[in-house]
Enzyme design. Structure first.
Site, PDB file in Angstrom:
ATOM      1  N   SER A 146       0.831  -1.198   0.000  1.00  0.00           N
ATOM      2  CA  SER A 146       0.000   0.000   0.000  1.00  0.00           C
ATOM      3  C   SER A 146       0.865   1.247   0.000  1.00  0.00           C
ATOM      4  O   SER A 146       2.017   1.217   0.421  1.00  0.00           O
ATOM      5  CB  SER A 146      -0.895   0.002   1.248  1.00  0.00           C
ATOM      6  N   HIS A 147       0.283   2.328  -0.434  1.00  0.00           N
ATOM      7  CA  HIS A 147       0.935   3.622  -0.352  1.00  0.00           C
ATOM      8  C   HIS A 147       0.984   4.130   1.092  1.00  0.00           C
ATOM      9  O   HIS A 147       1.785   4.983   1.422  1.00  0.00           O
ATOM     10  CB  HIS A 147       0.183   4.648  -1.201  1.00  0.00           C
ATOM     11  N   SER A 148       0.112   3.607   1.924  1.00  0.00           N
ATOM     12  CA  SER A 148      -0.030   4.101   3.285  1.00  0.00           C
ATOM     13  C   SER A 148       0.258   3.000   4.304  1.00  0.00           C
ATOM     14  O   SER A 148      -0.437   1.978   4.337  1.00  0.00           O
ATOM     15  CB  SER A 148      -1.457   4.620   3.493  1.00  0.00           C
TER      16      SER A 148
END
Length: 130
Positions: free
Chosen positions: A11-13
């Protein structure tokens, strides 16, 4: 004890992936290794080749690994890692991030093989909420 298919959440986060890993721990608590490869090495938003490569190794218990990216560059980075560092039994799965991860983890917790776990994640695309 039977080894379970491992899961890598890309994920980007880091917060998003950590929350999803927490949810999966409640739904499939026994034996499924869920590893997060999220954000950048310095804690920012984004994706990291090195974090993904390490996570695949950590998730691999010998039964296979399902890699679930969230969107955009997480897919591209995961593809690059898996092309550069091919490992038998590692599959990048085109599935909705949350629903696919839930389906994969629950299926993996039953001791299902890699093909079944991949299919469950991919079938999550058809889950209706209403």
């Amino acid at each position: 004890m039977t080894e379970h298919v491992g899961i890598v959440l890309v994920s980007h986060s880091a917060q998003l992936a950590a929350g999803l890993r927490e949810l999966l721990g409640e739904l499939a608590p026994d034996g499924v290794r869920v590893v997060v490869a999220a954000g950048t090495e310095d804690g920012g938003l984004g994706t990291s080749y090195d974090l993904i490569a390490r996570a695949v190794g950590e998730a691999d218990t010998g039964a296979g690994v399902v890699v679930l990216p969230d969107l955009g560059s997480s897919v591209l980075t995961a593809v690059t890692v898996l092309e550069d560092e091919p490992r038998p039994g590692v599959r990048l799965v085109d599935a909705p991030f949350v629903e696919g991860a839930v389906a994969a983890a629950v299926t993996a917790s039953t001791g299902a093989g890699l093909a079944e776990v991949v299919a469950a994640a991919e079938e999550a695309r058809a889950f209706r909420k209403l």
